[in-house]
Design an enzyme around this catalytic site. Sequence first.
Site, short mmCIF file in Angstrom:
data_model
loop_
_atom_site.label_atom_id
_atom_site.label_comp_id
_atom_site.label_asym_id
_atom_site.label_seq_id
_atom_site.Cartn_x
_atom_site.Cartn_y
_atom_site.Cartn_z
N ARG A 83 55.69 6.27 8.26
CA ARG A 83 56.77 5.62 7.51
C ARG A 83 56.22 4.56 6.56
NH1 ARG A 83 56.92 4.12 12.92
NH2 ARG A 83 57.14 1.91 13.48
N HIS A 91 55.03 -3.15 8.47
CA HIS A 91 56.21 -3.06 9.34
C HIS A 91 56.86 -4.42 9.54
CE1 HIS A 91 54.86 1.04 10.48
NE2 HIS A 91 53.68 0.50 10.23
N GLU A 147 53.13 -1.46 13.55
CA GLU A 147 54.26 -2.23 14.08
C GLU A 147 53.89 -2.77 15.47
OE1 GLU A 147 56.59 -4.17 14.21
OE2 GLU A 147 58.33 -3.04 13.50
N HIS A 151 58.16 -1.01 5.22
CA HIS A 151 58.51 0.38 4.93
C HIS A 151 60.02 0.56 4.80
CE1 HIS A 151 60.12 1.05 8.99
NE2 HIS A 151 59.09 0.35 9.44
#
Length: 351
Positions: A153, A275, A180, A102
């Site tokens: 995100r 991520h 993440e 991202h």
Amino acid sequence: PQPMPCVLEGAKDHAHHGWRILTAPPSTRKPHVTLEFSPEPGNESREIMMMRTVALCALLMSLGADAFSAARQGARASLRSGAASLRMQAGATKHTLVLVRHGESTWNDKGLFTGWHDCPLSDKGKGEAVTAAKVLAEGGFKFDIAYTSVLKRAIATLWTVLEEMDLMWIPVVRCWRLNERHYGALQGLDKKETVEIHGNEQVQIWRRSYDIPPPELTEDSEHYPGNDERYADVPKESLPKSESLKLTEERFLVEWNETIAPMIKSGKKVIIAAHGNSLRALVKHLDNISEDVIPGLNIPTGVPLVYELDADLKPVKTALAMEPLSGYYLGNQDDIRARIQGVADQTAVAK
């Protein structure tokens, strides 16, 4: 009339895999230039590629303004077809997988440990997502299905890429296993202040070691995923209070093995927007990166990372690969290296 072939002076030893320039005969009503470039994977140094490019520009300008203008107008189309032909040169390539971390988030910008906290993209991150879409479009990439996490995100980055590429109609799968790495009790803390308190060595162990997680948070913490409705259907024993990269890899690979890999093998063109650490976990698996090397690997925000895979989903290394990866980044390579270093510097403290 048939074009007349010529090669760059001094490139005879590489003519079979270097620039080939085809110019129309002078008698042609509309003189034109056709450029062919097919570097041999694994044998083309970056220096040679740069020298050939400079020599090519000089040659084009010597052909006259009209020819140079015509060549420039065709450059974008050449980029699209050229990227595709470069991908096909490794004869074992059967599938192409694109990974995108991202764009920069607001907590990235502030230098905070983010983990599963659901912060949005910063203005810079939004721009990075647009740029990622442009280089993918120029490279001729198309996708049939997309995968992302349940954090905004990554979702917003994917939406931007698909919108810019006119692919918003393809299926999008959101899965918490692509989240993440959970930073436990470190989430929300300033990275550099944490270094000042605990020391750089300890923070680097928490941040970059393969199998040592940060301190766990408690279940009454705002960052405990059991207090977030989006994880209501996830078994409590699967909800982390902290994670190492090893644990992140284990839960990511469940989704990879059960869903994503079979989709790729079926012939679908896949993009994953996720991520830094979840993608580090995946490339560790794909490239079989050792536990002592993976701590030093940093993936920059908003830069497409392209993997060519064989029928068994083993990476096929190309000339543009950046060690220790078999995949290659799309974009300006010097800029990408600077952004990778920027990720590494996030916990650096001025001496």
